[in-house]
Design a protein around this motif. Structure first.
Motif, short mmCIF file in Angstrom:
data_model
loop_
_atom_site.label_atom_id
_atom_site.label_comp_id
_atom_site.label_asym_id
_atom_site.label_seq_id
_atom_site.Cartn_x
_atom_site.Cartn_y
_atom_site.Cartn_z
N ILE A 158 0.83 -1.21 0.00
CA ILE A 158 0.00 0.00 0.00
C ILE A 158 0.86 1.26 0.00
N SER A 159 1.96 1.24 0.73
CA SER A 159 2.77 2.45 0.87
C SER A 159 3.48 2.82 -0.43
N ALA A 160 3.55 1.91 -1.38
CA ALA A 160 4.24 2.18 -2.65
C ALA A 160 3.36 2.94 -3.63
N LEU A 207 -4.89 -2.67 -3.11
CA LEU A 207 -4.32 -2.22 -4.38
C LEU A 207 -3.88 -0.76 -4.34
N GLY A 208 -4.04 -0.11 -3.18
CA GLY A 208 -3.57 1.25 -3.00
C GLY A 208 -4.53 2.33 -3.47
N HIS A 209 -5.81 1.97 -3.62
CA HIS A 209 -6.78 2.92 -4.15
C HIS A 209 -7.67 3.54 -3.08
N SER A 256 -9.85 0.51 8.51
CA SER A 256 -8.67 0.03 7.82
C SER A 256 -8.03 1.23 7.15
N ALA A 257 -6.74 1.44 7.37
CA ALA A 257 -6.09 2.66 6.89
C ALA A 257 -4.80 2.32 6.15
N ARG A 258 -4.42 3.22 5.26
CA ARG A 258 -3.21 2.99 4.47
C ARG A 258 -1.95 3.12 5.33
N ASP A 259 -2.02 3.84 6.46
CA ASP A 259 -0.84 4.00 7.31
C ASP A 259 -1.28 4.28 8.74
N ALA A 260 -0.32 4.23 9.66
CA ALA A 260 -0.62 4.41 11.07
C ALA A 260 -1.14 5.81 11.36
N ALA A 261 -0.63 6.81 10.64
CA ALA A 261 -1.07 8.18 10.88
C ALA A 261 -2.54 8.36 10.55
N THR A 262 -2.98 7.73 9.45
CA THR A 262 -4.39 7.83 9.08
C THR A 262 -5.27 7.14 10.10
#
Length: 275
Positions: A158-160, A207-209, A256-262
């Motif tokens: 996801i981070s990419a 898928l990062g969307h 569910s989040a793309r990163d810890a900050a979110t």
């Protein structure tokens, strides 16, 4: 019992076979079978749900002998089945047609979800799209992968991906008395989509969307598979009250989040819902 890769492949083959035999022939072709309401008019079940769950359940008995099975339709018929997730050493959780409303109305946004738990922890998950005959799989400690029938295999991170401006959720599932505030607090986040299908919510996240996805009802067949897939793809998942997700949970609000900050931002902004 933690599935071997050969057993994982057998589970994938079983889901694909059930979709080919029981789901796809009925898509836009329910005929006299139609769709029946369960708890309310929008909570539908079709013969595709029932027959595909039976087919996958039968296959699981051969692939993972001794494993308990918890299917959405089995729980609808007997709620006590749900306790197997916490009681059994190995349990297979099945949503035979996730997005049944879409399926019954002729929308192609539906899928099949399968998760394997070991001692209450999800260790393998499958998010299958019958229309595309492709799937996302995840294994604990082994990453999240996109695969298709042509042999494509791609590890997901996801981070990419670029920072997305899309989120997913079903605001209509929020209790009516808090829905106005929930919707008001969502406005600053822009595009929030209701796909009507947890399988595709989680696939989009992997898928990062998507920036985040809200889960309002924590039924294990909707979330056990997707949570592992998001986590193994580098995302972060948790309940608004600070708890970690577990397949045995059936209440609470989850992000569910793309990163810890979110995830931290969502907990801060929407934590009032858990109070």
């Amino acid at each position: 019992m933690i599935p071997t890769q050969a057993q994982e492949q057998a589970l994938i083959d079983a889901v694909r076979a059930a979709a080919k035999a029981e789901i796809l022939p009925r898509f836009r072709n329910l005929g006299a079978e139609g769709a029946d309401a369960k708890t309310h008019a929008d909570d539908l079940v079709t013969e595709a749900d029932r027959r595909s769950e039976l087919a996958i359940t039968a296959a699981v008995a051969d692939i993972l002998p001794g494993a308990a099975v918890v299917g959405e339709e089995a729980v609808a018929a007997d709620p006590s089945v749900l306790s197997r997730i916490g009681e059994a050493e190995t349990c297979v959780i099945i949503d035979p047609v996730d997005g049944t409303w879409n399926f019954a109305k002729g929308l192609a946004t539906f899928g099949v979800l399968l998760a394997v738990t070991h001692e209450g922890q999800t260790v393998f998950s499958l998010l299958y799209d019958p229309m595309g005959d492709d799937w996302i799989l995840a294994r604990r400690g082994g990453g999240t992968w996109f695969c298709d029938a042509n042999g494509r295999r791609e590890k997901l991170d996801i981070s990419a991906t670029p920072e997305p401006n899309t989120a997913f959720g079903c605001p209509w599932l929020v209790p009516e008395e808090i829905r106005p505030r929930f919707l008001q607090d969502l406005i600053p986040f822009g595009r929030v989509r209701d796909l009507g299908c947890a399988c595709h919510d989680y696939r989009m996240m992997c898928l990062g969307h998507g920036r985040f996805a809200f889960a309002i009802k924590l039924m294990p067949w909707d979330h056990a598979a997707g949570v592992l897939a998001v986590q193994e793809a580098g995302g972060h998942v948790g309940l608004l009250d600070g708890r970690d997700y577990a397949p045995t949970l059936t209440s609470g609000y989850m992000v569910s989040a793309r990163d810890a900050a979110t995830l931290a931002q969502m907990r801060e902004r929407f934590g009032w819902m858990a109070g």
